[in-house]
Design a protein around this motif. Structure first.
Motif, short mmCIF file in Angstrom:
data_model
loop_
_atom_site.label_atom_id
_atom_site.label_comp_id
_atom_site.label_asym_id
_atom_site.label_seq_id
_atom_site.Cartn_x
_atom_site.Cartn_y
_atom_site.Cartn_z
N GLY A 74 0.82 -1.21 0.00
CA GLY A 74 0.00 0.00 0.00
C GLY A 74 0.85 1.26 0.00
N THR A 75 1.90 1.26 0.80
CA THR A 75 2.81 2.42 0.86
C THR A 75 3.54 2.59 -0.46
OG1 THR A 75 3.07 2.10 3.24
CG2 THR A 75 4.72 3.46 2.14
N ALA A 76 4.00 1.49 -1.06
CA ALA A 76 4.70 1.57 -2.34
C ALA A 76 3.77 2.13 -3.42
CB ALA A 76 5.25 0.21 -2.75
N MET A 77 2.51 1.68 -3.44
CA MET A 77 1.56 2.21 -4.42
C MET A 77 1.34 3.70 -4.22
SD MET A 77 -1.30 -0.67 -5.05
CE MET A 77 -0.85 -2.29 -5.64
N LYS A 78 1.22 4.10 -2.97
CA LYS A 78 1.03 5.52 -2.67
C LYS A 78 2.26 6.32 -3.12
CE LYS A 78 -0.33 8.62 1.02
NZ LYS A 78 -0.76 8.73 2.40
N MET A 79 3.46 5.79 -2.90
CA MET A 79 4.68 6.46 -3.34
C MET A 79 4.70 6.58 -4.86
SD MET A 79 7.36 4.58 -0.74
CE MET A 79 8.84 5.16 -1.56
N CYS A 80 4.29 5.54 -5.56
CA CYS A 80 4.28 5.55 -7.02
C CYS A 80 3.29 6.59 -7.57
CB CYS A 80 3.88 4.17 -7.57
SG CYS A 80 5.13 2.91 -7.41
N LEU A 81 2.15 6.69 -6.96
CA LEU A 81 1.11 7.58 -7.46
C LEU A 81 1.31 9.03 -7.06
CD1 LEU A 81 -1.99 5.31 -6.84
CD2 LEU A 81 -0.94 5.88 -9.05
N GLY A 82 2.00 9.26 -5.97
CA GLY A 82 2.22 10.63 -5.53
C GLY A 82 0.89 11.33 -5.28
N GLU A 83 0.72 12.47 -5.89
CA GLU A 83 -0.50 13.25 -5.70
C GLU A 83 -1.59 12.91 -6.72
OE1 GLU A 83 -1.07 15.26 -3.07
OE2 GLU A 83 0.89 14.57 -2.36
N GLU A 84 -1.31 11.96 -7.62
CA GLU A 84 -2.33 11.58 -8.61
C GLU A 84 -3.55 11.02 -7.91
OE1 GLU A 84 -1.29 9.17 -12.02
OE2 GLU A 84 0.81 9.72 -11.75
N SER A 85 -4.71 11.36 -8.43
CA SER A 85 -5.93 10.80 -7.85
C SER A 85 -6.18 9.41 -8.45
CB SER A 85 -7.13 11.71 -8.13
OG SER A 85 -7.34 11.80 -9.52
N VAL A 86 -6.90 8.61 -7.72
CA VAL A 86 -7.26 7.27 -8.18
C VAL A 86 -8.74 7.30 -8.52
CG1 VAL A 86 -7.46 4.84 -7.55
CG2 VAL A 86 -5.51 6.20 -6.75
N GLU A 87 -9.05 6.95 -9.76
CA GLU A 87 -10.44 6.93 -10.18
C GLU A 87 -10.97 5.51 -10.03
OE1 GLU A 87 -12.92 7.42 -14.30
OE2 GLU A 87 -11.26 8.78 -13.95
N ARG A 88 -12.09 5.41 -9.39
CA ARG A 88 -12.70 4.11 -9.20
C ARG A 88 -13.81 3.93 -10.23
NH1 ARG A 88 -13.02 4.03 -2.63
NH2 ARG A 88 -10.78 3.88 -2.34
N VAL A 89 -13.86 2.77 -10.82
CA VAL A 89 -14.90 2.47 -11.79
C VAL A 89 -15.52 1.13 -11.44
CG1 VAL A 89 -13.88 3.78 -13.66
CG2 VAL A 89 -13.25 1.42 -13.38
N ALA A 90 -16.75 0.95 -11.84
CA ALA A 90 -17.42 -0.31 -11.58
C ALA A 90 -18.39 -0.61 -12.71
CB ALA A 90 -18.18 -0.24 -10.25
N THR A 91 -18.72 -1.87 -12.84
CA THR A 91 -19.70 -2.30 -13.82
C THR A 91 -20.70 -3.19 -13.10
OG1 THR A 91 -18.04 -2.26 -15.55
CG2 THR A 91 -20.04 -3.50 -16.00
N GLU A 92 -21.97 -3.02 -13.43
CA GLU A 92 -22.99 -3.85 -12.81
C GLU A 92 -23.82 -4.50 -13.90
OE1 GLU A 92 -26.91 -3.44 -9.93
OE2 GLU A 92 -25.60 -1.73 -10.24
N PHE A 93 -24.04 -5.79 -13.76
CA PHE A 93 -24.91 -6.52 -14.66
C PHE A 93 -26.11 -6.99 -13.88
CE2 PHE A 93 -20.68 -6.99 -16.46
CZ PHE A 93 -20.92 -6.64 -17.78
N VAL A 94 -27.31 -6.69 -14.39
CA VAL A 94 -28.54 -7.08 -13.67
C VAL A 94 -29.26 -8.13 -14.48
CG1 VAL A 94 -30.69 -6.27 -12.69
CG2 VAL A 94 -28.68 -4.79 -12.72
#
Length: 94
Positions: A74-94
């Motif tokens: 988790g810390t390594a990912m945070k270091m890699c991303l710096g101040e970049e935001s993380v966009e969350r996406v999802a798909t739903e099938f009904v």
């Protein structure tokens, strides 16, 4: 490290973890860990997320190793991303 790469070491009384992460990799990995399921999951994550991961994880018991691997990843990912935001996406099938 520069760019979207990070190297992190965590040494405690219970564990010794070294993690190298390249978010712009190709899915290559080398994971050394006695906990086979944790090794499998880290390798699978690297493969399908297409990032490069090198990790050596050892310690006194499974609980501490898993906990500290999660902290270092988790810390390594945070270091890699710096101040970049993380966009969350999802798909739903009904």
């Amino acid at each position: 490290m520069t760019g979207r790469r990070a190297k992190l070491e965590r040494n405690t009384r219970e564990t010794q973890i070294v993690t190298e992460l390249n978010l712009d990799g190709t899915g290559e990995f080398r994971v050394e860990c006695e906990i086979q399921f944790l090794k499998h999951m880290a390798e699978t994550m690297a493969r399908y997320a297409s990032f490069d991961l090198k990790m050596d994880a050892g310690g006194d018991n499974d609980h501490h190793i898993i906990e500290d691997v999660a902290i270092t990843l988790g810390t390594a990912m945070k270091m890699c991303l710096g101040e970049e935001s993380v966009e969350r996406v999802a798909t739903e099938f009904v």
